[in-house]
Structure formats: C-alpha cells, structure tokens
Design a protein around this motif. Structure first.
Motif, PDB file in Angstrom:
ATOM      1  N   MET C 196       0.958  15.482  -7.277  1.00 26.59           N
ATOM      2  CA  MET C 196       0.206  14.297  -7.652  1.00 26.59           C
ATOM      3  C   MET C 196      -0.620  14.573  -8.906  1.00 26.59           C
ATOM      4  SD  MET C 196       0.872  11.741  -5.817  1.00 26.59           S
ATOM      5  CE  MET C 196       2.538  12.340  -5.879  1.00 26.59           C
ATOM      6  N   ALA C 197      -1.159  15.790  -8.973  1.00 26.63           N
ATOM      7  CA  ALA C 197      -1.991  16.103 -10.132  1.00 26.63           C
ATOM      8  C   ALA C 197      -1.168  16.123 -11.403  1.00 26.63           C
ATOM      9  CB  ALA C 197      -2.683  17.445  -9.921  1.00 26.63           C
ATOM     10  N   ASP C 198       0.069  16.646 -11.296  1.00 28.03           N
ATOM     11  CA  ASP C 198       0.900  16.744 -12.491  1.00 28.03           C
ATOM     12  C   ASP C 198       1.663  15.467 -12.770  1.00 28.03           C
ATOM     13  OD1 ASP C 198       0.025  19.259 -12.256  1.00 28.03           O
ATOM     14  OD2 ASP C 198       1.911  20.101 -11.482  1.00 28.03           O
ATOM     15  N   GLY C 199       1.886  14.700 -11.721  1.00 26.21           N
ATOM     16  CA  GLY C 199       2.860  13.620 -11.814  1.00 26.21           C
ATOM     17  C   GLY C 199       2.415  12.462 -12.673  1.00 26.21           C
ATOM     18  N   SER C 200       3.374  11.607 -12.961  1.00 23.10           N
ATOM     19  CA  SER C 200       3.082  10.429 -13.764  1.00 23.10           C
ATOM     20  C   SER C 200       2.550   9.326 -12.852  1.00 23.10           C
ATOM     21  CB  SER C 200       4.352   9.963 -14.464  1.00 23.10           C
ATOM     22  OG  SER C 200       5.272   9.560 -13.476  1.00 23.10           O
ATOM     23  N   THR C 201       2.138   8.222 -13.499  1.00 22.10           N
ATOM     24  CA  THR C 201       1.648   7.087 -12.731  1.00 22.10           C
ATOM     25  C   THR C 201       2.704   6.556 -11.777  1.00 22.10           C
ATOM     26  OG1 THR C 201       0.378   6.514 -14.659  1.00 22.10           O
ATOM     27  CG2 THR C 201       0.532   4.854 -12.958  1.00 22.10           C
ATOM     28  N   GLY C 202       3.942   6.529 -12.266  1.00 20.87           N
ATOM     29  CA  GLY C 202       5.018   6.009 -11.434  1.00 20.87           C
ATOM     30  C   GLY C 202       5.146   6.780 -10.143  1.00 20.87           C
ATOM     31  N   ILE C 203       5.066   8.113 -10.252  1.00 23.14           N
ATOM     32  CA  ILE C 203       5.212   8.942  -9.051  1.00 23.14           C
ATOM     33  C   ILE C 203       4.062   8.700  -8.097  1.00 23.14           C
ATOM     34  CG2 ILE C 203       5.072  11.326  -8.265  1.00 23.14           C
ATOM     35  CD1 ILE C 203       6.932  12.088 -10.376  1.00 23.14           C
ATOM     36  N   ARG C 204       2.875   8.540  -8.676  1.00 30.46           N
ATOM     37  CA  ARG C 204       1.715   8.324  -7.800  1.00 30.46           C
ATOM     38  C   ARG C 204       1.852   6.994  -7.053  1.00 30.46           C
ATOM     39  NH1 ARG C 204      -2.458  10.210 -12.459  1.00 30.46           N
ATOM     40  NH2 ARG C 204      -2.100  12.447 -12.233  1.00 30.46           N
ATOM     41  N   ILE C 205       2.294   5.967  -7.788  1.00 28.95           N
ATOM     42  CA  ILE C 205       2.449   4.675  -7.113  1.00 28.95           C
ATOM     43  C   ILE C 205       3.532   4.766  -6.050  1.00 28.95           C
ATOM     44  CG2 ILE C 205       3.209   2.307  -7.458  1.00 28.95           C
ATOM     45  CD1 ILE C 205       1.633   2.309 -10.011  1.00 28.95           C
ATOM     46  N   ALA C 206       4.618   5.480  -6.394  1.00 29.82           N
ATOM     47  CA  ALA C 206       5.684   5.654  -5.405  1.00 29.82           C
ATOM     48  C   ALA C 206       5.137   6.344  -4.170  1.00 29.82           C
ATOM     49  CB  ALA C 206       6.819   6.467  -6.017  1.00 29.82           C
ATOM     50  N   MET C 207       4.258   7.328  -4.386  1.00 33.56           N
ATOM     51  CA  MET C 207       3.656   8.055  -3.273  1.00 33.56           C
ATOM     52  C   MET C 207       2.863   7.102  -2.387  1.00 33.56           C
ATOM     53  SD  MET C 207       3.281  10.980  -1.961  1.00 33.56           S
ATOM     54  CE  MET C 207       2.407  12.482  -1.767  1.00 33.56           C
ATOM     55  N   VAL C 208       2.062   6.239  -3.037  1.00 26.41           N
ATOM     56  CA  VAL C 208       1.247   5.311  -2.250  1.00 26.41           C
ATOM     57  C   VAL C 208       2.143   4.376  -1.456  1.00 26.41           C
ATOM     58  CG1 VAL C 208      -0.332   3.376  -2.383  1.00 26.41           C
ATOM     59  CG2 VAL C 208      -0.741   5.397  -3.748  1.00 26.41           C
ATOM     60  N   LEU C 209       3.170   3.840  -2.116  1.00 25.42           N
ATOM     61  CA  LEU C 209       4.020   2.881  -1.419  1.00 25.42           C
ATOM     62  C   LEU C 209       4.791   3.546  -0.297  1.00 25.42           C
ATOM     63  CD1 LEU C 209       5.312   0.676  -4.347  1.00 25.42           C
ATOM     64  CD2 LEU C 209       3.483   0.222  -2.730  1.00 25.42           C
ATOM     65  N   LEU C 210       5.315   4.752  -0.587  1.00 19.83           N
ATOM     66  CA  LEU C 210       6.040   5.458   0.472  1.00 19.83           C
ATOM     67  C   LEU C 210       5.100   5.817   1.616  1.00 19.83           C
ATOM     68  CD1 LEU C 210       8.374   7.754  -1.610  1.00 19.83           C
ATOM     69  CD2 LEU C 210       9.059   5.902  -0.098  1.00 19.83           C
ATOM     70  N   GLY C 211       3.872   6.193   1.250  1.00 23.81           N
ATOM     71  CA  GLY C 211       2.892   6.514   2.286  1.00 23.81           C
ATOM     72  C   GLY C 211       2.607   5.306   3.152  1.00 23.81           C
ATOM     73  N   ALA C 212       2.476   4.132   2.490  1.00 20.05           N
ATOM     74  CA  ALA C 212       2.242   2.912   3.258  1.00 20.05           C
ATOM     75  C   ALA C 212       3.414   2.665   4.190  1.00 20.05           C
ATOM     76  CB  ALA C 212       2.041   1.737   2.326  1.00 20.05           C
ATOM     77  N   MET C 213       4.624   2.933   3.683  1.00 20.89           N
ATOM     78  CA  MET C 213       5.809   2.689   4.495  1.00 20.89           C
ATOM     79  C   MET C 213       5.863   3.671   5.664  1.00 20.89           C
ATOM     80  SD  MET C 213       9.499   2.182   2.812  1.00 20.89           S
ATOM     81  CE  MET C 213      10.564   3.513   3.268  1.00 20.89           C
ATOM     82  N   ALA C 214       5.567   4.925   5.372  1.00 20.65           N
ATOM     83  CA  ALA C 214       5.697   5.942   6.412  1.00 20.65           C
ATOM     84  C   ALA C 214       4.592   5.819   7.438  1.00 20.65           C
ATOM     85  CB  ALA C 214       5.657   7.328   5.774  1.00 20.65           C
ATOM     86  N   PHE C 215       3.346   5.795   6.948  1.00 15.53           N
ATOM     87  CA  PHE C 215       2.221   5.892   7.879  1.00 15.53           C
ATOM     88  C   PHE C 215       1.664   4.519   8.219  1.00 15.53           C
ATOM     89  CE2 PHE C 215       2.246   9.852   5.337  1.00 15.53           C
ATOM     90  CZ  PHE C 215       2.709  10.654   6.341  1.00 15.53           C
ATOM     91  N   GLY C 216       1.728   3.597   7.242  1.00 11.59           N
ATOM     92  CA  GLY C 216       1.283   2.230   7.528  1.00 11.59           C
ATOM     93  C   GLY C 216       2.100   1.627   8.654  1.00 11.59           C
ATOM     94  N   THR C 217       3.385   1.976   8.707  1.00 13.51           N
ATOM     95  CA  THR C 217       4.206   1.457   9.792  1.00 13.51           C
ATOM     96  C   THR C 217       3.675   1.914  11.130  1.00 13.51           C
ATOM     97  OG1 THR C 217       6.079   1.576   8.331  1.00 13.51           O
ATOM     98  CG2 THR C 217       6.538   1.335  10.653  1.00 13.51           C
ATOM     99  N   LYS C 218       3.358   3.201  11.215  1.00 19.58           N
ATOM    100  CA  LYS C 218       2.877   3.733  12.496  1.00 19.58           C
ATOM    101  C   LYS C 218       1.540   3.104  12.868  1.00 19.58           C
ATOM    102  CE  LYS C 218       3.813   6.211  15.841  1.00 19.58           C
ATOM    103  NZ  LYS C 218       5.121   6.009  16.466  1.00 19.58           N
ATOM    104  N   ALA C 219       0.697   2.873  11.849  1.00 20.75           N
ATOM    105  CA  ALA C 219      -0.623   2.327  12.129  1.00 20.75           C
ATOM    106  C   ALA C 219      -0.613   0.808  12.074  1.00 20.75           C
ATOM    107  CB  ALA C 219      -1.637   2.884  11.146  1.00 20.75           C
ATOM    108  N   ALA C 220       0.578   0.213  12.028  1.00 18.67           N
ATOM    109  CA  ALA C 220       0.710  -1.239  12.098  1.00 18.67           C
ATOM    110  C   ALA C 220      -0.072  -1.948  10.997  1.00 18.67           C
ATOM    111  CB  ALA C 220       0.270  -1.756  13.455  1.00 18.67           C
ATOM    112  N   LEU C 221       0.123  -1.469   9.768  1.00 17.70           N
ATOM    113  CA  LEU C 221      -0.496  -2.146   8.633  1.00 17.70           C
ATOM    114  C   LEU C 221       0.415  -3.304   8.226  1.00 17.70           C
ATOM    115  CD1 LEU C 221      -2.711  -1.894   6.370  1.00 17.70           C
ATOM    116  CD2 LEU C 221      -1.026  -0.615   5.083  1.00 17.70           C
TER     117      LEU C 221
END
Ligand code: SF4
Lengths: 316, 201, 630
Positions: C196-221
């Motif tokens: 994340m520290a090295d990555g570009s903005t695109g990667i960071r946004i992808a991380m957030v979206l994937l995180g929402a998909m992975a963990f938001g699903t479990k937490a019913a977001l």
C-alpha cells in the motif's frame, strides 16, 4: 468532579421544581385553552388536584408487574433527564453528560411507559404506542439536524457550554440560527404530543391510546411524567435557542433565582405557543405527519445545518 | 327468609341495599376533597338525554370549571353517567364498564328513564330501574334534564363526597349477591367475562 | 510463562474439541460436552493471557505445513479484542445450545460444525499473513452452510445466498492476496502494508473495494448485506447467537485490518482531508450510515422475529463502519467499543428469542405475545439486550454509540449524525415491535402452560445481561482493552477514566448518569409505594367499550401484525428491495456466463484436449514474454 453547595441544592430542588412547574404549566394551559374557547376554565391548581385525586383512589388495577414497571420507568426517566437540563444557566448535571446522552436519556421514559402499556394486553395501547414511536421517527430527523447544527455552531456537545456561549442580550441562538429554531419549534409540537400530532393519545379513536388501562395511581404516575416532560422539552428548547434564560449574572443566589424565573417564563411561553397551535388544529393522520416532518421542517433544518457546516469550513 | 331473598348485606324497608358509611382518616378526607374537585366522567350515551351534555361542557355552561371532564375509559373515570334509558341488551355493557371502574366510583342516573323507565315504562325491551343492577348515587329527574339540573346534581354529589356519604361503590361490594341476582335475571355472564367478584376491603 | 506456543495452544485445544465433536457427533452429549469443555478452556486461556497482559504484540510464529507453505500466527492487542469477544462468547452459546439441541433430530453434526467454524474464526484473528487468513476464513465460512437449512420454507434459498456471498467474500480475499503478492512477492501483513505504501492510487482503491467485498460481505455492509437476513433467519436457533454476535466480527476485523493497518491513516490523509476526515473514510462512513438506516427501517417492517433481529444486526454493524470511516481516536474507539457491545447484546437477543422459540415453536411476532407472564426471566434478559441495542443509558449500549457520534461531531460531519439519529429512532421502533409482539400483549391459550426457559439457557443470558448493566456504571472498563488495541494500530485512545469518557466536544459519565437514574428510581418508588399495590386482574379484563370478549374464541386482541402500517405504506416504495433486485441481475448475468462455460465443458473429450492445448499455448506465451524461461 467537585460539586458546589449550589449544585447539591439544585440537584435536590430540580425534580421538585419540575414537578411544580409542570403541573402549573398544564393548569395555565387549560385556563388558556378555555379562554380561547370563551369558557371560564378550571382553576390553575386543577392539575395538582387531579394528581392528588388519582393517588388518593382507594384501589387501582394492574395487569402484570410489567405494568407497574412501566409506571415506574416513566417517572425514573423524566427525573433522570431533568437533572441533565441546565435550569437558569445552572448546569445541574449537564457537564457529566452532553446533548447526545440527554437525547437518549429522554427516551427512557416513553419507552418504559410503552412497555408498561404494552403489558396491559389492550390492543388500543399498542396502537397508541406504535403511533407515538412512528411520530418520534418523523420528528427525529429534523430535530437531529437541529441538534447537530447547534452543536457544530458552538463546537461543543455540552448543553451547559451551549447555554454559556449564548450569554449576552443578542447572542441567543435563535438569532444566529433562526431556521433551526423554527424547525425545532415545529418538532416540539410533536414531542409535546399536541395537536395536530396527538395521534398517540387520540381519545376518541383509540380510547386515549397508551393510557387506556391506566387508572388510579398508575394514571397518576403517568400524569406526573407528562407534566414533567413538558418542562424538560420546553426547557430544552429554551436552553438551546433562548440562551437558557440567563439574563442576570448567575454567581449570586438572587441572580440564579431570577434566571430560573426567566427560564420558567420562557419555557411557559414555548409551551403556550404549542398549546395555541393545539387549540385551532384537528388531528393529522400518521402518514400525513411523516410527510409533514420530512418536508418543510427537514428542509429548514437542513438549510441551517448546511449553513453551519459550510461556515465552519471557512468558505463564508 | 324465603329462598329468593338474598343473604348478606343490609337492606332497607323497600328491600334496597344500604351500607354503613366508611371510617375516614385525615388522609382519606383530603383525598375525598380532591376527589370532589376533580371528577372525571364516563358517559354511557345510549339515550336521547345525551344531547344535553354538549351544552354543559362547552362554553355556555363550562363543566370544566368544576374540574369535571370527560374521560375515555372506565379505568380512568370516577363518575359513571348513564344518560337515559337502558335496553335489556345494554345492561351487560353497563355492568361490565362499572366493574372496570376503580374505587371510589359514583353513578349518576340521568333522566327519568333511569328511574322508572320514563316514557318507555311499558316497553318490553327497556330496563325500568337501573338501581337494581348497579348502585346509583344520585338521580337527575327530568325528561330531559337541563344543564342547570345536571350542575345541581354535580354540586350535590360534591357535597356528598366531601361528607363521605357517596358510598355506592361500597354498597355494591357489600350487597354484591343482591345485585348479582338481579343482573343474572337479565343476562348471562359469558365464560370469558374474566372479572373477579368484588370483595370488600 | 513462555507464550511462544500460545496461538498454537489455543488452536490445538479448540481443534481437539472440534475433532472429537465431529467424530462423536452421533453421541450428541459427548460431542456437546467435548466442545463445551474445550471452548471453555480456550476462553479461560484467552482471558488469562489478557488479564496478565502478556500479549506479545510483535512476535510472529511460523508453522511449516508443506515445504514452502507455512502458517504464520500471532496476536496483538488489536486482534486480541476480536479474539476475546469471539472466544468468550463461544462457550456461553455452546452451554446455551445444550438444551435446545438435545431434543433436535440428529441429522447433522451441530457441535462439530460449530467448533470448526469457531476454530476458523479464532484463526482469522490470529493469522499474520494473508494466506493463513484465507485458509481460516474458508474454515470459518463453510461449516455454517450446513447449519443454515432449518427446514422452514425458503431456507434453501438462504443457503444458496450464503453460498454465493461466501464465494464473493472468498474471492475478495483472494483478490487482496494476489494484489499484495504480485506487488511485493510475499503475503505477510507487512508485505501488504508495504504494497500500500508503494502502490499507486489505483491499487489502493482496488484494495479498499476488494476489502469491502471480502470483509464487508461478512459484516453485512450494504450493498453486500442481503444474505444476512436470510441466513440469520434460517440457521439453527442456538447457532444464530454465535453467527450474528461472533462470526460477523471477523468481517469487522478484516475491515479494520484493511483500512487502519494495511492502508493506514498517513496514506488516507495524503489524499486531502477536512478536519481529519478523508475521502475514503467519508465514503466508508456514509456507506455505514446508509447500512444502519436501511437495516433499521427494514427491521421495523419484519414480522419474523429472527429476520427482525438480523436486520437489526445489519443496522448495528453499520454504526461500526461509521466509526471506522470517520476515524480519529474517538470514533475508532467507539467502533471498537461497539464491537464488544454488539457481541454481547446481539448474543443475548438471539438467545432470548431462541428460548421463546424453543418453548413455543413460533417465531412470528403476530402469533406470539404475552411471554412476560410465562417467561419473566427471559424477558428481563431480552429487555436489557434491547435496551443496549437501542442505546438506552441504563446499559452499556450508549457508551459506544456516544463515542461514534462524538467522533463524527468532532470532525464536523454534519450529515452523518442525523442519519444515525434516524437509524436509532428506527432502532426504537423495531425494539418495541419485537417486545410488543413477542412479550407484551395477550397470551395465547395454547401458551398458557409453557414454562420458563431451562436453566442452561438462562445462565448464559443472565451472565451477559449482568455484564451489560455493570459496564453501564463503569464505561471506562472496556476502554482499557480498547486503548491497548488502538495503540497497536498506531492510534491514541480518547481520554477516559473508569467511570467516564471524554471526547473533544463533550463528556459522558456513566456513573453519574446511572446515579441520576437511581435517584429517579428512588423518587419513583417512593411515589409508587406510597399507595397500596394495584389489584391484579386478568388479561382479558381490558377496556373493550363494555363489550364482553367473544367466548371460547382462540383469537386474542393482539396488535402485532403490520405494526407500523402507515409507515410501511409510505416507506415500502423506497425500500422495495432494489439492492436485492440488483443482485438478482448479477446472478442472471453470471449464470449466463456459467451457461457459456457449461457449453464448453460438455463432457466431450476432444473439446477438453483442445482447451488444454490452447491453455498451454497461452501460458507458454505469457511465460515467454514475462518469465524469460525459454
Ligand atoms: S329521560 Fe327522556 S330524554 Fe332521557 S332518555 Fe328517557 S326519554 Fe330520553
């Protein structure tokens, strides 16, 4: 936190003061309504006599222990919340719990009362409570916006600090945030349960709703709750928008008493405004009140809130 | 004593139940005073006499001056106002409502019909005397009584309550079997009636 | 004490329990006993370690499985918070399950599945690299699917939904894993931080979206929440308490991991901030607030009590996301506090409801009613749970929501707080609906003789209830844990003492509030008992305008069906399951893709050979281009 002698005295006096003021307010409003109807009206002390009579009934009936609990909860909640409302600039306990705590404290009484009424097994009371809660949801949106606007404007959530910040003649929040004040007053109408928002206790439709099975001392407890909650709610408005009634320097006892009197008069004024609206209106339907509250008052509150947010950002 | 004669309770020479006045301490006297100054009504408006009530609580006569006002349910009310004739069918409702009220409770019979059937004296469907089923504290004569008469009655009732003479509620408890017998002659209580028999305390 | 094997110890204890419970599942009492004992020991170990304060924050243990693949485990205070709430809840729920499962048909290894998913959940909080996280995540997710079918109509659909969203969540984690390993060549959390520290903005946004998909699903977001009401509504009753109270917390844990650990405040702020509120944070917070609102409003329209609580769970988890998104010390502390609170009160709510369902076999509010007369203790526990869910000050529920509100106010986010207030008004509405429908009102004749819940069900509920009330007096107690957890993710906890919490804009003293309530209580009691107690009367003796109840009719006057009808009429059009419809579209498209896939995979050998050949050519080309192998 150390308490001064004044605060200790205030802690004990506040519930008594609220009790007396509440019944006085109700008595005055009955006289007031009667005069609008061109009647003579009951004596101002009538409300005290009513409560005396209810507690003096030889028997009262209860359907279950939860009904007893509900009657208790109503009074507990209202006494707990009056302690967190600054009276005449004297922040009784309000430095220990701010507006958000108060907003939730205010709910103890109605929710507890609702429990007790639900336990009576009368469907009318359930209908009344469901209406009351729906009404709460309706006015909560504009009222929350008002609260947030005031809190952001003064940059504090503590009601005592908000009152202190309004010291001085033309420093009242009603002048700074007039739209919020209008929205708050409109919400106050439903909070107090006055027409056109008296659906929860519509006597001719659902036989006075929540109170339907309450008689004797049970009804007496609810009357005490109702009277005191008027003081709490009108007083909250005074504290938020009318400078908490502080016009004398509050460091002397005499000044404090003067402030309390001003506070009470201002609260009475808010209550009478509400009562005079009450006398000329019919009753809304539930859907209508939702549409009303999520319409004009929300818009006003939102305008005021966005003004505060934008000006906090330093744009204006 | 014959079979039909009810036992328990005192009867006067007309065969009507009477009761002795309860002892009153200071607190009770204060409570009774408050009770006289704040009377909440339950209206049972079956008869035509009910039309005299609106003028008595609106601005012409203003009942609220005395602290008298209408209430929604029997639980909250102190005074049971029976405005006019009772048909055989409605006695049941009257008794149920009366039993749901809380002591001390008072009954006013409003109009001649409650006394002796009034102009329906010969009707098969009308109950002639309300006093047989529930204890009536005061009757208001007239067909129909004007608001002035109603107010006179209220003032009389206030006096009686303050003096401790309005004891219909106690009469009902003392002589329950007498009233119950009369009630049973007119209607049957269903299995789900679910009201306890009142007991004297 | 040498803690070097601590994580392994815990997993071994739990794993033993899981194994025996699975093997002996036909002998149900053995399975139950084994799982209760092992989970209780595990809980004891967790509490003991926590009390001793021996959490070695930076130590990582590696366990080699295959020659190149190793699990890395470790705990710090931050993951300990989640670990503790899950591990302590588990034995309580297991004890609670004893009685209801005793009479149930033996058609599936309930305890075995329970324990496996517990092992998974504990492992998730202890994982220190993404691959381990993924493995434990799957271990946690899949046993549950066998517990979902409860035989009621539409439970098959719930199972399918859970399966679909489980896949979504798994692929989210795989996505994160591949991003990290692709850019850093490793899968440890430190690699993720570096990526994340090295990555570009695109990667960071992808991380957030994937995180929402992975963990938001479990937490019913929202919009990933639609599986939750179905799944919570159809799991075995005793398990639901753990499912909603415990397992959903791993989703929260993952979300915190992504936002506060992998990405971190520094990176978030580098995209500009207003009062310390970052764009990504605002996005998360507003999603959370909308989740809270949708959950609350949907909950108040339910007649099915389990669905109602499921939606309420969604709503409460939305608050946590608001705290996470707003960030900063106060709001983050509020979010973590709410994790603990939600674990406790949601568990007690599902337990109380489960007890009612166990006794009556009825879960529709319109068919229940009057339970206060037959199950008073259950009612008390449930009531305290409801109070906590609605943040009434006499329970611990207020402290966490208060912190979240104050955090949002500190940052001047004007619009979030009214939405949250509206969501909490909705919380009052659904709270009262479930109380009125289930416990208040008139009792049905057929439920006249049911008994109070059995003692094994009551004890866990009472323990949680007492905890909820005690913490109301001392809201600073959980802050001890929370402040350490926050220190481990590089944040400072807000000021607090044992009895009071402070924020930048206000203060909340639990003790004083409770004392005010006690003062009110004394006054009210004096007022109430100045007169003789009321005479108890029958429930049918109610005001019916003089009318006698219709005799021998098993219909009661119970107002519970369409409790908020006027609002339902008004709000339905706006909440007409458009999120569900959107997901149905996704389902349609993906099933079309699957049909395409099936037309290739048609069982014809020559087709496969051509496919394999084509794939080999493709891989060869890729390797030739990038790998330089040839
Ligand atoms: S007394 Fe006269 S007015 Fe009254 S009900 Fe009888 S007939 Fe009607």
């Amino acid at each position: 936190m150390t308490f001064s002698t004044t605060s200790w005295v205030m802690i004990f006096l506040t519930p008594i003061l609220a009790f007396i003021l509440g019944h006085l307010f109700l008595g005055i409003s009955r006289k007031f309504t009667a005069r609008i109807h061109r009647r003579v009206g009951p004596p101002v002390m009538q409300q005290f006599i009513d409560v005396m009579k209810l507690f003096g009934k030889r028997e009262s009936t209860t359907h279950s222990w939860v009904q007893d609990m509900g009657a208790l909860f109503a009074v507990i909640g209202v006494i707990a919340s009056i302690l967190f409302i600054p009276i005449g600039g004297e922040a009784v306990l309000s430095f220990q719990g701010d507006l958000i705590v108060l907003a939730y404290l205010l709910v103890i009484a109605p929710l507890g009362m609702a429990l007790g009424t639900g336990a009576t097994g009368n469907p009318n009371s359930a209908i009344g409570v469901s209406r009351g809660l729906m009404l709460m949801m309706a006015y909560e949106l504009p009222f929350a916006m008002v609260l947030v606007a005031v809190m952001l404007y003064y940059d504090t959530a503590s009601l005592g600090d908000i009152v202190a910040a309004q010291k001085g003649a033309f420093n009242w929040a009603i002048l700074a945030l007039p739209l919020s004040a209008i929205a708050a007053d409109l919400s106050l109408q439903a909070m107090l349960g006055e027409k056109p928002f008296d659906q929860p206790v519509a006597p001719s439709e659902i036989a006075s709703g929540p109170m339907v099975e309450f008689g004797g001392k049970y009804l007496g407890m609810l009357m005490v709750w109702h009277a005191m909650s008027i003081v709490v709610e009108a007083g909250l408005f005074v504290d938020l928008f009318l400078g908490g009634g502080v016009i004398f320097p509050g460091d002397s006892v005499l000044g404090l008493i003067g402030n309390i009197i001003v506070w009470a008069i201002l609260a009475l004024m808010m209550w009478l405004i509400s009562v005079s609206i009450n006398t000329v209106f019919g009753r809304f339907k539930m859907g209508q009140s939702l549409k009303f509250y999520w319409g004009v008052p929300t818009l006003l509150a939102l305008l005021s809130l966005s003004y505060v947010v934008i000006s906090n950002l330093g744009v204006i | 004593m014959s079979e039909d004669e009810p036992t328990g309770g005192l009867l006067d020479q007309d065969g009507r139940p009477i009761t002795n006045l309860p002892e009153r301490g200071f607190v009770r006297k204060v409570a009774d005073w408050a009770s006289a100054r704040s009377m909440w009504l339950l209206w049972y408006c079956t008869g035509c006499g009910a039309v005299e009530l609106p003028p008595s609580f609106t601005s012409r006569y203003d009942m609220e001056r005395y602290g008298i006002g209408p209430m929604a349910t029997p639980r909250q009310a102190d005074i049971f106002l029976i405005t006019g004739y009772l048909s055989v069918k409605t006695v049941k409702r009257i008794v149920r409502s009366y039993e749901q009220m809380q002591d001390p409770k008072y009954v006013l019979g409003h109009g001649s019909c409650t006394i002796d059937g009034g102009m329906y004296w010969d009707s098969y469907a009308t109950v002639k005397d309300v006093g047989l089923y529930i204890p009536v504290d005061l009757y208001i004569a007239g067909c129909m009584p004007r608001p002035e008469a109603i107010f006179q009655t209220f003032e009389k009732l206030q006096d009686m309550i303050i003096k401790g003479e309005a004891v219909g509620w106690k009469k009902y408890k003392d002589n329950y079997s007498w009233y119950r017998k009369n009630q049973d002659n007119v209607f049957k209580r269903g299995p789900d009636w679910a009201l306890e028999e009142p007991e004297l305390r | 004490m040498n803690l070097i094997n601590e994580p392994a110890t815990l997993l071994i204890i739990l794993g033993t329990g899981a194994g025996t419970a699975l093997l002996l599942w036909k002998v149900r009492w053995m399975a139950a006993l084994m799982s209760i004992i092992s989970s209780a020991i595990a809980a004891g170990v967790v509490i003991h370690t926590g009390l001793l304060g021996k959490i070695a924050s930076n130590e990582i243990w590696e366990f080699e499985i295959f020659n190149d693949l190793s699990l890395t485990l470790g705990t710090n205070w931050f993951s300990y918070l989640f670990l503790a709430s899950i591990a302590v809840l588990a034995p309580l729920v297991l004890i609670y399950s004893w009685e209801p499962m005793r009479t149930r048909q033996k058609d599936r290894p309930f305890y075995g599945l329970f324990m496996i998913s517990l092992v998974g959940a504990v492992g998730v909080t202890m994982a220190r690299d993404l691959l381990t996280l993924f493995l434990f995540w799957e271990l946690m997710t899949w046993p549950v699917i066998l517990l979902i079918g409860d035989g009621r109509p539409r439970s098959g659909k719930a199972m399918k939904l859970y399966f679909g969203f489980g896949m979504l969540s798994a692929s989210g984690i795989l996505g994160i894993l591949s991003i990290v390993s692709w850019s850093e060549g490793g899968v440890a959390y430190t690699d993720a931080v570096n990526a994340m520290a090295d990555g570009s903005t695109g990667i960071r946004i992808a991380m957030v979206l994937l995180g929402a998909m992975a963990f938001g699903t479990k937490a019913a977001l929202a919009p990933f929440h639609i599986w939750a009401p179905a799944a919570y509504g159809h799991t075995e009753d005793p398990f639901t308490a753990f499912f909603s109270g415990g397992l959903s917390k791993t989703g929260i844990y993952g979300a915190f991991l992504v936002v506060d650990v992998f990405i971190g405040t520094t990176i978030l702020i580098s995209y500009g901030s207003v009062n310390g509120l970052t764009p990504i944070g605002f996005f998360i917070a507003i999603t959370g607030a909308i989740t809270a609102l949708i959950g609350g409003i949907m909950a108040m329209m339910q007649d099915d009590a389990k669905k109602l609580l499921a939606y309420s769970s969604i709503s409460q988890l939305g608050y946590i996301f608001v705290g996470l998104g707003v960030g900063g010390s106060t709001a983050t502390a509020g979010a973590l506090y709410h994790v603990l609170n939600h674990t406790a009160f949601k568990a007690v709510l599902f337990m109380g409801l489960g007890a009612v369902i166990y006794r009556t076999g009825e879960y529709r509010l319109s068919k229940l009613g009057g339970m206060i007369h037959v199950m008073p203790l259950t009612f008390w526990c449930f009531l305290v749970g409801i109070f906590a869910a609605a943040a009434i000050p006499i329970t611990s529920g207020l402290a966490s929501k208060w912190l979240i509100y104050e955090g949002a106010l500190e940052k001047g986010v004007g619009i979030l707080v009214p939405i949250l207030f509206l969501a909490s008004a909705a919380a009052f509405l659904y709270s009262f609906r479930i109380l009125q429908g289930g416990f208040m009102g008139q009792l049905r004749d057929e439920f006249k003789d049911i008994k109070e819940a059995p003692i094994t069900m009551l004890i866990p509920m009472i323990i949680i209830m007492i905890a909820l009330i005690v913490v109301a007096f001392i809201p600073g107690l959980p802050m001890e844990l929370i402040s350490r957890a926050m220190a481990d993710i590089g944040m400072e906890a807000p000021e607090y003492s044992l009895i009071s919490l402070e924020s930048g804009v206000g203060s909340y003293s639990g003790l004083v509030v409770m004392l005010a309530v006690v003062a009110g209580f004394i006054t009210a009691v004096l007022m109430f008992f100045s007169r003789p107690l009321g005479r108890h009367i029958d429930l049918r003796d109610t005001f019916t305008a003089g009318e006698e109840p219709i005799p021998n009719m098993d219909k009661r006057y119970h107002y519970a069906w369409k409790f908020y009808a006027p609002y339902e009429r008004f709000l339905r059009p706006y909440f007409n399951n458009w999120i569900g419809k959107g997901w149905a579209k996704v389902y349609k498209v993906s099933s079309q893709v699957a049909r395409l896939h099936r037309s290739v995979m048609n069982g014809d050998m020559t087709g496969y050979i051509w496919l394999i050949f084509g794939a080999m050519v493709l891989v060869g080309m890729v390797l030739y281009r990038y790998g330089g192998w040839f």
